[in-house]
Scaffold this motif. Structure first.
Motif, PDB file in Angstrom:
ATOM      1  N   GLN A 149       5.072  -8.659 -23.244  1.00 16.48           N
ATOM      2  CA  GLN A 149       4.170  -8.055 -22.381  1.00 16.48           C
ATOM      3  C   GLN A 149       4.872  -7.078 -21.772  1.00 16.48           C
ATOM      4  OE1 GLN A 149       1.574  -9.157 -21.392  1.00 16.48           O
ATOM      5  NE2 GLN A 149       1.303 -10.900 -22.600  1.00 16.48           N
ATOM      6  N   GLN A 163       4.486  -3.965 -22.966  1.00 18.40           N
ATOM      7  CA  GLN A 163       3.642  -3.383 -23.823  1.00 18.40           C
ATOM      8  C   GLN A 163       3.179  -1.687 -24.369  1.00 18.40           C
ATOM      9  OE1 GLN A 163       0.816  -4.519 -23.096  1.00 18.40           O
ATOM     10  NE2 GLN A 163       1.705  -5.796 -21.124  1.00 18.40           N
ATOM     11  N   PRO A 216      -1.868  -1.048 -29.809  1.00 21.19           N
ATOM     12  CA  PRO A 216      -1.233  -0.538 -28.086  1.00 21.19           C
ATOM     13  C   PRO A 216      -1.566  -1.714 -26.893  1.00 21.19           C
ATOM     14  CG  PRO A 216      -3.794  -0.800 -28.331  1.00 21.19           C
ATOM     15  CD  PRO A 216      -3.270  -0.468 -29.406  1.00 21.19           C
ATOM     16  N   GLY A 217      -0.338  -2.315 -27.165  1.00 20.64           N
ATOM     17  CA  GLY A 217       0.075  -3.291 -26.070  1.00 20.64           C
ATOM     18  C   GLY A 217      -0.151  -4.611 -26.608  1.00 20.64           C
ATOM     19  N   LYS A 234      -1.754  -7.523 -25.932  1.00 21.57           N
ATOM     20  CA  LYS A 234      -2.803  -8.085 -26.343  1.00 21.57           C
ATOM     21  C   LYS A 234      -3.554  -8.085 -27.549  1.00 21.57           C
ATOM     22  CE  LYS A 234      -6.370 -11.063 -24.213  1.00 21.57           C
ATOM     23  NZ  LYS A 234      -6.531 -10.492 -22.945  1.00 21.57           N
ATOM     24  N   ALA A 252       2.980   7.793 -16.887  1.00 17.17           N
ATOM     25  CA  ALA A 252       3.263   6.755 -18.708  1.00 17.17           C
ATOM     26  C   ALA A 252       3.350   4.873 -18.813  1.00 17.17           C
ATOM     27  CB  ALA A 252       4.451   7.269 -19.943  1.00 17.17           C
ATOM     28  N   CYS A 253       4.131   5.234 -17.312  1.00 18.23           N
ATOM     29  CA  CYS A 253       4.559   3.310 -17.450  1.00 18.23           C
ATOM     30  C   CYS A 253       2.998   2.538 -17.512  1.00 18.23           C
ATOM     31  CB  CYS A 253       5.288   3.629 -15.554  1.00 18.23           C
ATOM     32  SG  CYS A 253       5.384   1.231 -15.470  1.00 18.23           S
ATOM     33  N   PRO A 254       3.059   1.540 -17.929  1.00 14.92           N
ATOM     34  CA  PRO A 254       2.404   0.180 -18.555  1.00 14.92           C
ATOM     35  C   PRO A 254       2.141   0.014 -16.898  1.00 14.92           C
ATOM     36  CG  PRO A 254       4.013  -0.099 -20.382  1.00 14.92           C
ATOM     37  CD  PRO A 254       3.893   1.017 -19.584  1.00 14.92           C
ATOM     38  N   ALA A 299       7.417 -11.638 -18.293  1.00 18.15           N
ATOM     39  CA  ALA A 299       6.263 -11.184 -18.679  1.00 18.15           C
ATOM     40  C   ALA A 299       4.290 -11.666 -18.621  1.00 18.15           C
ATOM     41  CB  ALA A 299       6.882 -12.009 -20.550  1.00 18.15           C
ATOM     42  N   TYR A 304       0.477  -4.540 -15.536  1.00 17.46           N
ATOM     43  CA  TYR A 304      -0.047  -3.845 -16.442  1.00 17.46           C
ATOM     44  C   TYR A 304      -2.493  -4.293 -16.449  1.00 17.46           C
ATOM     45  CZ  TYR A 304      -2.067  -2.340 -21.701  1.00 17.46           C
ATOM     46  OH  TYR A 304      -2.567  -1.800 -22.774  1.00 17.46           O
ATOM     47  N   ARG A 360      -3.088  -2.358 -14.129  1.00 15.71           N
ATOM     48  CA  ARG A 360      -3.150  -0.442 -13.987  1.00 15.71           C
ATOM     49  C   ARG A 360      -4.535  -0.443 -14.955  1.00 15.71           C
ATOM     50  NH1 ARG A 360       0.370   4.234 -15.441  1.00 15.71           N
ATOM     51  NH2 ARG A 360      -0.024   4.146 -16.901  1.00 15.71           N
TER      52      ARG A 360
END
Lengths: 359, 190, 576
Positions: B46, B48, B55-56, B58, B124-126, C448, C455, C458
């Motif tokens: 995670q 990211q 792009p991540g 998931k 930028a920080c996910p 995590a 995440y 966000r």
């Protein structure tokens, strides 16, 4: 400090693998002495041959596997394997038989699995089983023992050193008759007509309980085993499991002293390789179960199988097969005999990777 | 003829019985689990960071569920690959070097004297681990930072460093003992 | 005396050579006052203390240097009077050799006490006040782990403590600190126990002492004679009977549930040294600033026990006991079974019970490990009934789920398995590394999960913002469309009424004054002048008596009026 930190405990007990191995060898000495007394030099020649073969093969394989040779030769495990194998083989086995057995034990029994500590099967018993299956004639005829000539003049024990060497290195150069015979276990197995008393009268080999000479040798193994127990080399669980199960089985299926007798409990306990197996073979830690309770189960399994094969199977003695079969079961036994850990209501048993409860 | 009929009947009966049994077992012992994507996602670190090319985490989890290779996650490293291999019952492959190398855990550190307060790193920080506002100095919440590197590139004055998490007596760990001689020799020979 | 306490056996255990006699012949000595003390902020399990002094401060003996941060923390006091020399990373007694934040205190040699507040009659106080007193004295467990004592006493308020166990077993070879504490301060230890009894009101108090310490048993029996609730129970000498869980099993026959606390089964365990510290804190008002430390090992000329100030560098204590440097092979803090190697620059802390300066013969370098032959001696020695041989196997294969299944986390790291191992396998290190690895993986998972949540939050926020922007845009577009429609309608109407658009446009233009650059400059000048004037007026309001300001304001008023006038003139010229 750039050095890697030293982990506690800093104090060390004095126990070493090498010491254990040497004590096991020491404990076989009374048995070896009696075997030598009864059967002449054959046992000692067996031991010497097997030890040399084993050490050479071990060194060769260690070299091939790029392991430090002296470091591992020093642990004495190869010597113990060879020694026990030599004791299981009939005295005066031809040299090539010893070589095949030792070779199989060291190569297939030990090093193919990764060497010391990694073998699932007892190497000595693996070697023994291979030659037993391949060379049944050589493996089922035991030399006659000192004193038999007084009972059966046709038989003469091989007692001289030169004669013995001749039998080992130039097999077939001496007359084949009159020096070897079937064991007591064989006699009882093959008997279907005579009562035990009659059998005892016609077959002087049967002796008082389980065959002359055999009884004494068995008692010598027992003495060695008790010494090892006293020295706490191993716990009582595996030997007691095996002897207990064998005694129980032979009591249940004794069938009295008639012609259908399967032999008394004493006959089974003191006959054949029972005592050698109970105190020197099933106690091999590497290939047996690991917890005390597991070892009890392991030993009991061997005891039951020994009886089953002896009485209803095709081979007169069965320690090797029984041990190998139980070696197969050892991991499973381990799964089901784990002890209950401190602070847990019950032990985590059974297969699977499930997590133990943690708070 | 009667025999044949009997045999057919018996077989039919057996088939019915076992079929019913299997059907029952399927209902009774149905494994109620997370959908596979969520299970995979739970094993990914995670961060990211997008080093896997997705792009991540998931999206990568979805891709793995659709057959993508499991060895494209450098932050997760060997542990994650092993866990994925166990979950999916596939072979654990070594980490694909194309996507980066396994590094010790890192955190972003902003040299605050040089920060001009442009907020580019914040965007930028996910995981919203950077605090600050326009024309104000920014700072990283160390506990939340995943060490993904994504803030380093946008910074116009290059004032963000990736530093390894400092070792203290509280997170120091024992190493496994040095390999026994047999393994050492093996390594030497290899 | 009521019925004899039944002693229960523990599974496993070993009997290593005791080596205790050599350090018990000299009593408890007083080493010289060290010139510099290093006082780590973390001397206990939990959160480091927070300094309340600055570099350069002069402090008195017993003065508070750092306060506890929450419940899992412990206060720190000055062990002697002197000046704070430094606050920062300093040598720390840890196997890694890493430094930790510490307060460094230079002694002034006077050893002057701060004013102490002993409690005349602790029985008059309720237990909350007493526990606070103990917390303020900075007492943490002195046996091993260093659990803050006040927190331990309150650990399970919902569980009644039926049995208070005082751990004087001291099963580890070489260590005699508890033995000497009991021999030399038996009355104080018993008073400390009675204070703990006042707090906990247990039904029975059992002092477990291994039967290899007859002097300590006799001294404690004598001191506790007057109190029938307190019973001294000699237990068979066997390592690790002094482990908390093991001692509870020996004395009560019960087991602490895995992952639980002794309080879960109504038991609380305290070390004898801690009892002494409790006595000092309550009866003398002294915070925990010193402790009994065993100095022993073949590399010392005169092995002994000392009452050492917390923070005394190890090297000074070793010098006091006559260290023969050339004989020293391994320096261990703690005993030979569970202690760890230390840097002699590091100080002793509240949990340090023994310094073992061992020779090569005493603690030889272990031979290289052989493969495990599964002999099972380790399983026989394990007091927790684990299967170390299986754990070793799984640790080698990094099979963490199986390690947990085989209860790795119930391992107390006593080292009995590694002690008996004929193959010299460093089993404890495998288990520690395995535990560390599993904890790290669990932490990673937690992090995590936390990252995933952040995440996703966000993403949601960005989505919300985008939607909001979209809505705003639509709203604006609608508004614009409505305005356009309205205008078009009006235009159509106007066209119908025949009104010309031209003058309309001119009117609009006239309403938005367009300024030439010159005019703009004038406007800015006027605005600046107005700002300056306002500022000055504000200042004047604040200081009405300032004559300079008054003059300034007058000037600025004039300037502003001029600028404004110039601008207005320029614009009116344009208009005309």
């Amino acid at each position: 400090m750039a050095m890697a930190p030293i982990s506690p405990p800093h104090a060390m007990g004095s126990n070493r693998t090498r010491t254990i191995m040497l004590q096991v060898l020491g404990a076989t000495l009374p048995g070896v002495a009696l075997l030598t007394w009864f059967f002449g030099w054959g046992t000692l020649i067996n031991i010497l041959l097997a030890s040399c073969f084993a050490l050479v093969i071990e060194a060769l394989i260690l070299h091939l596997r790029k392991r430090p040779v002296m470091f591992f030769l020093n642990d004495g495990s190869a010597l113990v394997t060879a020694w026990l194998l030599a004791l299981a083989l009939p005295p005066y086995s031809p040299w090539w038989l010893v070589l095949v057995a030792t070779g199989f034990a060291m190569v297939f029994g030990k090093h193919l699995y990764g060497g010391l500590g990694q073998n699932p099967f007892n190497p000595a018993m693996l070697g023994y089983a291979v030659v037993l299956v391949s060379f049944p004639v050589e493996m089922t005829s035991w030399p006659v023992w000192r004193g038999i000539e007084e009972l059966q003049p046709a038989l003469t024990p091989t007692l001289g050193l030169l004669e013995g060497l001749q039998r080992v290195f130039i097999p077939g150069s001496l007359p084949a008759d009159g020096w070897a015979t079937a064991t007591a276990l064989d006699v009882v197995r093959n008997n279907s007509a005579l009562t035990m008393a009659e059998l005892r009268a016609t077959e002087p080999a049967l002796g008082g309980m389980a065959g002359r000479a055999w009884e004494w040798v068995s008692l010598a193994w027992l003495a060695g085993g008790l010494f090892l127990l006293y020295k706490r080399i191993y716990s009582w669980h595996a030997p007691v499991g095996m002897l207990g199960a064998l005694a129980l089985m032979s009591l249940l299926f004794w069938n009295g002293d008639g012609s259908a007798s399967n032999g008394s409990p004493l006959f089974h306990l003191l006959g054949g390789a029972t005592m050698l197996g109970a105190f020197f073979i099933v106690t091999d830690p590497v290939s047996s179960a690991t917890s005390p309770r597991g070892r009890l189960v392991f030993g009991a399994g061997v005891g039951v199988l020994v009886y089953v094969i002896r009485v209803w199977g095709n081979y007169p003695d069965a320690v090797a097969f029984a041990v190998l079969l139980m070696n197969l079961c050892a991991p499973t036994i381990d799964y089901y005999t784990a002890p209950r850990t401190y602070g847990h209501a019950r032990a985590t048993r059974g297969m699977g990777k499930g997590q133990s409860e943690r708070h | 003829m009667g025999m044949v009929l009997t045999a057919v009947a018996v077989l039919l009966l057996l088939a019915l019985v076992f079929g019913a049994l299997l059907g029952y077992a399927a209902v009774r012992f149905r494994v109620e689990g997370d959908p596979i994507v969520d299970q995979i996602n739970a094993l990914l670190p995670q961060t990211q960071c997008g080093q896997c090319g997705f792009p991540g985490c998931k999206p990568y989890a979805e891709a793995i569920a659709n057959g993508e290779a499991i060895n494209k996650c450098p932050p997760g490293g060997e542990t994650t690959i092993q866990a994925l291999a166990d979950l999916l019952d596939v072979e654990a492959l070594p980490l694909d070097g194309e996507h980066g190398e396994e590094k010790p855990p890192m955190v972003a550190y902003i040299r605050e004297a040089e920060c001009i307060g442009c907020t580019k790193c914040i965007q930028a920080c996910p995981v919203d681990a950077i605090l600050g506002a326009a024309k104000q100095m920014h700072t990283v919440i160390v506990d939340e930072c995943t060490g993904c590197d994504l803030c380093v590139e946008p910074c116009p004055v290059d004032c963000i460093d990736m530093v390894p998490l400092p070792v203290t007596t509280r997170n120091w760990r024992w190493d496994m003992p040095p390999a026994p001689p047999l393994a050492a020799a093996e390594r030497g020979a290899a | 005396m009521t019925a004899q306490i039944r002693i229960h056996d523990i599974p496993g255990g070993i009997h290593p050579p005791e080596n205790k006699a050599q350090s018990t012949t000299r009593g408890v000595e007083q080493p010289p006052l060290p010139a510099r003390l290093i006082l780590p902020l973390l001397q206990h399990i939990g959160v480091p203390a927070e300094p309340v002094v600055k570099v350069g401060d002069h402090v008195l003996k017993g003065q508070l240097l750092a306060t506890a941060q929450g419940r899992f923390s412990c206060a720190l006091h000055a062990p002697t009077s002197g000046t704070i020399a430094e606050i920062g990373p300093a040598p720390y007694p840890h196997v890694s050799g890493l430094h930790e934040p510490a307060i460094v205190l230079d002694s002034d040699g006077e050893d002057r006490w701060v004013e102490l507040e002993p409690i005349a009659d602790y029985r008059a106080l309720d237990h909350v006040t007493l526990v606070e007193k103990l917390a303020a004295a900075g007492i943490s467990g002195m046996g091993g782990a260093g659990f803050p004592t006040a927190t331990k006493l309150l650990s399970r308020p919902d569980h009644r403590i039926e049995t208070l166990i005082i751990n004087g077993a001291e099963c580890e070879p070489y260590i005699t600190a508890d033995d000497m504490t009991m021999r030399h301060y038996p009355a104080q230890v018993v008073t400390g126990i009675e204070i703990l009894m006042h707090v906990l009101t247990p039904e029975q108090v059992l002092i477990g002492i291994e039967d290899n310490k007859p002097e300590a048993i006799a001294a404690m029996r004598e001191a506790a004679q007057h109190n029938p609730t307190i019973r001294v129970v000699p237990i068979p000498t066997k390592y690790p009977s002094g482990g908390e869980k093991q001692l509870i099993q020996i004395l009560t026959g019960r087991e602490v549930p895995s992952g639980g606390l002794p309080a879960d089964i109504g038991v609380l365990c305290q070390n004898t040294g801690t009892a002494l510290a409790v006595h000092d804190a309550v009866m003398l008002g002294r915070p925990l600033i010193s402790r009994v430390v065993t100095l022993t090992g073949g590399a010392l000329e005169r092995p002994t026990n000392v009452q050492a100030l917390i923070g005394t560098p190890i090297s000074e204590l070793l010098a006091f006991a006559g260290l023969q440097r050339e004989r020293l092979h391994r320096l261990v803090l703690g005993g030979p079974m569970m202690g760890f190697t230390v840097d002699p620059q590091a100080p002793i802390i509240k949990t340090s019970n023994c310094l073992l300066a061992a020779t090569e013969q005493e603690l030889p370098t272990p031979p290289p490990a052989l493969p495990c032959i599964r002999c099972g001696l380790c399983a026989e020695a394990c007091p927790a009934q684990l299967l170390p041989q299986q754990l070793h196997w799984f640790a080698l294969g990094k099979d963490y789920p199986q390690l947990q299944r085989y209860n790795l986390f119930d391992c107390i790291e006593c080292g009995a398995c590694a002690y008996v191992c004929p193959s010299s396998i460093p089993l404890v290190q495998y288990f520690r590394a395995g535990k560390g690895e599993i904890r790290a993986i669990e932490q990673q998972h937690t992090k995590a999960e936390q990252s995933r949540v952040r995440y996703e939050q966000r993403l949601e926020r960005l989505q919300r913002e985008a939607e909001q922007r979209e809505r705003d845009r639509q709203a604006r577009a609608e508004k614009a469309a409505r305005a356009k429609a309205a205008r078009e309608a009006r235009e159509a109407q106007e066209q119908q009424t025949g009104a010309a658009t031209e003058p309309d446009l001119a009117r609009v233009k006239a309403r938005i004054p367009t300024l030439s650059p010159e005019q703009k400059q004038l406007k800015i000048a006027a605005a600046t002048a107005r700002m300056a004037l306002q500022k000055a007026q504000k200042q004047l309001n604040a200081n009405p008596d300032n004559s300079d300001l008054q003059a300034q304001v007058v000037q600025l008023e004039q300037a502003h009026a001029e600028a404004q006038q110039a601008f207005e003139q320029a614009t009116s010229q344009e208009d005309t």
